[in-house]
Design a protein around this motif. Structure first.
Motif, PDB file in Angstrom:
ATOM      1  N   ASP A 130       0.837  -1.204   0.000  1.00  0.00           N
ATOM      2  CA  ASP A 130       0.000   0.000   0.000  1.00  0.00           C
ATOM      3  C   ASP A 130       0.869   1.250   0.000  1.00  0.00           C
ATOM      4  O   ASP A 130       1.881   1.325   0.708  1.00  0.00           O
ATOM      5  CB  ASP A 130      -0.901   0.030   1.234  1.00  0.00           C
ATOM      6  CG  ASP A 130      -1.976  -1.036   1.190  1.00  0.00           C
ATOM      7  OD1 ASP A 130      -2.523  -1.288   0.098  1.00  0.00           O
ATOM      8  OD2 ASP A 130      -2.265  -1.628   2.255  1.00  0.00           O
ATOM      9  N   LEU A 131       0.460   2.242  -0.785  1.00  0.00           N
ATOM     10  CA  LEU A 131       1.151   3.517  -0.809  1.00  0.00           C
ATOM     11  C   LEU A 131       0.846   4.283   0.470  1.00  0.00           C
ATOM     12  O   LEU A 131      -0.310   4.499   0.820  1.00  0.00           O
ATOM     13  CB  LEU A 131       0.692   4.329  -2.026  1.00  0.00           C
ATOM     14  CG  LEU A 131       1.351   5.696  -2.233  1.00  0.00           C
ATOM     15  CD1 LEU A 131       2.853   5.534  -2.478  1.00  0.00           C
ATOM     16  CD2 LEU A 131       0.691   6.435  -3.396  1.00  0.00           C
ATOM     17  N   ARG A 132       1.904   4.698   1.182  1.00  0.00           N
ATOM     18  CA  ARG A 132       1.723   5.373   2.465  1.00  0.00           C
ATOM     19  C   ARG A 132       2.180   6.825   2.450  1.00  0.00           C
ATOM     20  O   ARG A 132       1.764   7.609   3.311  1.00  0.00           O
ATOM     21  CB  ARG A 132       2.500   4.625   3.553  1.00  0.00           C
ATOM     22  CG  ARG A 132       1.938   3.262   3.863  1.00  0.00           C
ATOM     23  CD  ARG A 132       0.623   3.341   4.618  1.00  0.00           C
ATOM     24  NE  ARG A 132       0.109   2.026   4.938  1.00  0.00           N
ATOM     25  CZ  ARG A 132      -0.819   1.801   5.869  1.00  0.00           C
ATOM     26  NH1 ARG A 132      -1.317   2.817   6.561  1.00  0.00           N
ATOM     27  NH2 ARG A 132      -1.260   0.585   6.089  1.00  0.00           N
ATOM     28  N   ALA A 133       3.048   7.189   1.505  1.00  0.00           N
ATOM     29  CA  ALA A 133       3.522   8.568   1.442  1.00  0.00           C
ATOM     30  C   ALA A 133       3.935   8.914   0.026  1.00  0.00           C
ATOM     31  O   ALA A 133       4.378   8.051  -0.748  1.00  0.00           O
ATOM     32  CB  ALA A 133       4.690   8.785   2.393  1.00  0.00           C
ATOM     33  N   ILE A 147      -2.926   5.317   0.899  1.00  0.00           N
ATOM     34  CA  ILE A 147      -3.329   6.332  -0.078  1.00  0.00           C
ATOM     35  C   ILE A 147      -3.949   5.637  -1.279  1.00  0.00           C
ATOM     36  O   ILE A 147      -3.314   4.774  -1.908  1.00  0.00           O
ATOM     37  CB  ILE A 147      -2.116   7.172  -0.517  1.00  0.00           C
ATOM     38  CG1 ILE A 147      -1.538   7.932   0.681  1.00  0.00           C
ATOM     39  CG2 ILE A 147      -2.492   8.136  -1.636  1.00  0.00           C
ATOM     40  CD1 ILE A 147      -0.195   8.573   0.408  1.00  0.00           C
ATOM     41  N   GLY A 148      -5.184   5.989  -1.577  1.00  0.00           N
ATOM     42  CA  GLY A 148      -5.887   5.409  -2.716  1.00  0.00           C
ATOM     43  C   GLY A 148      -6.126   6.432  -3.802  1.00  0.00           C
ATOM     44  O   GLY A 148      -5.725   7.602  -3.697  1.00  0.00           O
ATOM     45  N   ALA A 149      -6.822   6.003  -4.850  1.00  0.00           N
ATOM     46  CA  ALA A 149      -7.059   6.866  -6.004  1.00  0.00           C
ATOM     47  C   ALA A 149      -7.924   8.075  -5.666  1.00  0.00           C
ATOM     48  O   ALA A 149      -7.862   9.100  -6.354  1.00  0.00           O
ATOM     49  CB  ALA A 149      -7.707   6.060  -7.128  1.00  0.00           C
ATOM     50  N   THR A 150      -8.726   7.979  -4.612  1.00  0.00           N
ATOM     51  CA  THR A 150      -9.602   9.099  -4.246  1.00  0.00           C
ATOM     52  C   THR A 150      -9.012   9.968  -3.142  1.00  0.00           C
ATOM     53  O   THR A 150      -9.616  10.978  -2.768  1.00  0.00           O
ATOM     54  CB  THR A 150     -10.975   8.580  -3.787  1.00  0.00           C
ATOM     55  OG1 THR A 150     -10.816   7.741  -2.647  1.00  0.00           O
ATOM     56  CG2 THR A 150     -11.652   7.787  -4.906  1.00  0.00           C
ATOM     57  N   THR A 151      -7.850   9.583  -2.617  1.00  0.00           N
ATOM     58  CA  THR A 151      -7.223  10.368  -1.552  1.00  0.00           C
ATOM     59  C   THR A 151      -6.634  11.649  -2.120  1.00  0.00           C
ATOM     60  O   THR A 151      -5.907  11.620  -3.117  1.00  0.00           O
ATOM     61  CB  THR A 151      -6.104   9.573  -0.863  1.00  0.00           C
ATOM     62  OG1 THR A 151      -6.615   8.320  -0.412  1.00  0.00           O
ATOM     63  CG2 THR A 151      -5.539  10.343   0.311  1.00  0.00           C
TER      64      THR A 151
END
Length: 267
Positions: free
Chosen positions: A124-127, A152-156
């Motif tokens: 998962d992307l965190r930063a 971090i997701g596509a809508t974040t």
């Protein structure tokens, strides 16, 4: 790059990104442009595996990455430097760190912004670290994470206060809003800039990833022989167009506002 769906792709330490950058100014004069672009996206822990006769890491090659172009700009190893920053911010990004950037081409490089993607071990992307350089030779980094350092997701939407001078046609004020969208081998980054009057600039990079090979790199260079140099030329050409449209010019050292913490985001 997030871990690709195809297990055979996970062995690659470098990817070639090809696509376009789109930029739009909304006021006081509407102004927009689109340019082709190619970049590389590399796993910072495996840079040494990319070294070859045509791709260099901290040494001259037709295509190259130099540690002194990023982060602390002192030539030190990049992954440990970023992990120290992540630890200081208590961001749980204990996985791979990937750098998206324009490589040095025959020794030349200019990157308005390079992106560092910091993942956890689960993928998962965190930063997101936006490593910004202006045409005056200065640089600044924005380290961004989601509320409570969630994935971090596509809508974040990752928001930070603008504290660094980039364009003489903008003041040092307002906020940036970043979005990262990763779907398979498609990677997009959107950056919206708001000043005191509302939305002002919209920028987006839309890229397609393929394993970084000599054949693909030379083909990309043949299609865009001045890739890095053209970025700088196009910046000055668009600045001239803005000046001709009488967009207010704020100079090299415009008035700055007090900075706010850059570790901000909104879902």
């Amino acid at each position: 790059m997030n871990a690709p769906d195809d297990a055979s792709d996970r062995i690659h330490a470098g990817w070639l990104l090809t696509g376009r950058v789109v930029h739009e100014r909304l006021r006081p004069a509407r102004h927009a442009f689109t340019y082709p672009l190619f970049q590389v996206c590399c796993d910072l822990d495996r840079l040494d595996t990319l070294a070859s006769w045509w791709f260099g890491v901290d040494r001259w090659r037709p295509f190259a990455l130099a540690a002194r172009d990023y982060g602390p700009r002192d030539g030190s190893a990049l992954a440990p430097w970023m992990r120290a920053r992540l630890a200081d911010a208590a961001i749980p990004a204990d996985g791979p760190i990937w750098l998206q950037t324009i490589p040095r081409l025959f020794g030349h490089a200019f990157n308005p912004v390079s992106f560092w993607y910091c993942y956890d071990r689960a993928g998962d992307l965190r930063a997101l670290y936006a490593d910004v350089r202006n045409t005056f030779g200065a640089h600044h980094g924005y380290l961004l994470s989601a509320p409570e350092h969630a994935a971090i997701g596509a809508t974040t939407v990752l928001v930070c206060r603008k504290v660094f001078h980039v364009s003489p046609f903008c003041r040092v004020e307002g906020d940036y809003a970043f979005r990262v969208i990763q779907r398979g081998k498609m990677l997009a980054v959107r950056i919206d800039y708001h000043d005191a009057e509302g939305p002002l600039l919209r920028t987006a990079l839309a890229m397609h990833a393929a394993p970084l090979t000599a054949g693909r790199a030379w083909s990309a260079l043949a299609r865009a022989p001045g890739n890095a140099a053209n970025v700088l030329l196009r910046i000055h050409w668009q600045a001239l167009r803005l000046w001709l449209k009488r967009v207010p010019f704020h100079g090299k050292t415009p008035r700055a506002h007090a900075p706010l913490p850059s570790h901000e985001a909104r879902p």
